[in-house]
Design a protein around this motif. Structure first.
Motif, mmCIF file in Angstrom:
data_model
loop_
_atom_site.group_PDB
_atom_site.id
_atom_site.type_symbol
_atom_site.label_atom_id
_atom_site.label_comp_id
_atom_site.label_asym_id
_atom_site.label_seq_id
_atom_site.Cartn_x
_atom_site.Cartn_y
_atom_site.Cartn_z
ATOM 1 N N ALA A 2 0.700 -1.316 0.125
ATOM 2 C CA ALA A 2 0.026 -0.054 -0.096
ATOM 3 C C ALA A 2 0.805 1.222 0.010
ATOM 4 N N ARG A 3 0.621 2.303 -0.616
ATOM 5 C CA ARG A 3 0.987 3.578 -0.764
ATOM 6 C C ARG A 3 1.284 3.977 0.641
ATOM 7 N N GLN A 4 2.375 4.599 1.168
ATOM 8 C CA GLN A 4 2.485 5.415 2.323
ATOM 9 C C GLN A 4 3.165 6.399 2.051
ATOM 10 N N ASP A 14 6.358 9.844 -1.396
ATOM 11 C CA ASP A 14 6.398 8.256 -1.628
ATOM 12 C C ASP A 14 7.571 8.016 -2.472
ATOM 13 N N LYS A 68 13.283 3.428 1.668
ATOM 14 C CA LYS A 68 12.584 4.673 1.541
ATOM 15 C C LYS A 68 13.162 5.873 2.301
ATOM 16 N N ALA A 116 4.631 3.462 -6.267
ATOM 17 C CA ALA A 116 3.652 2.729 -6.426
ATOM 18 C C ALA A 116 2.579 2.713 -7.459
#
Length: 141
Positions: A2-4, A14, A68, A116
């Motif tokens: 999932a996109r964070q 992101d 990230k 994403a």
């Protein structure tokens, strides 16, 4: 995954990098205690910078890392922080690395941005901006 979306003053982002690097001459020296210590050092360096490690795999002759970072941290900066920090500590702690190799890591590395959405999706979004302009004459976001 999932996109964070993370935020910092003035930015929402992101961003992820897949980074791969190898020992000099692609020697198979990343095994046993060296591998364990390398993983600890990579996690320590990421924590120092506030970077999130999504995946890490240390193979005998190369390292794969999905990290990230923050937007201000360039891919070369990220790769060189991990390589420099780990080389310094591993060569100090394991004498056989100093005697087998002139330097621990090769000078090169591979890095790819990881997102994403696909590049095609971003391109399509940009190319169709005018199709989404509201009738009030405002700008599409």
């Amino acid at each position: 995954m999932a996109r964070q979306v993370r935020t910092s003053p003035g930015a929402a982002y992101d961003l992820g990098y897949h980074v791969v690097w190898c020992p000099k001459y692609r020697r198979r020296v990343l095994e046993g205690r060296v591998k364990t210590r390398l993983e600890e050092l990579i996690h320590a360096k990421a924590g120092e910078h506030g970077w999130e490690i999504i995946a890490l795999e240390v193979m005998p002759d190369h390292v794969h890392l999905f990290v990230k970072p923050r937007p201000k941290d360039s891919p070369s900066y990220v790769a060189n922080q991990f390589k420099g920090f780990t080389s310094h500590h591993l060569r100090a702690e394991f004498a056989h690395l100093r005697s087998q190799l002139p330097t621990l890591w090769s000078r090169s590395y591979f890095v790819a941005s990881v997102g994403a959405v696909s590049a095609a999706t971003v391109q399509r979004y940009i190319e169709t901006q005018y199709e989404r302009v509201p009738k009030s004459g405002g700008r599409g976001a």
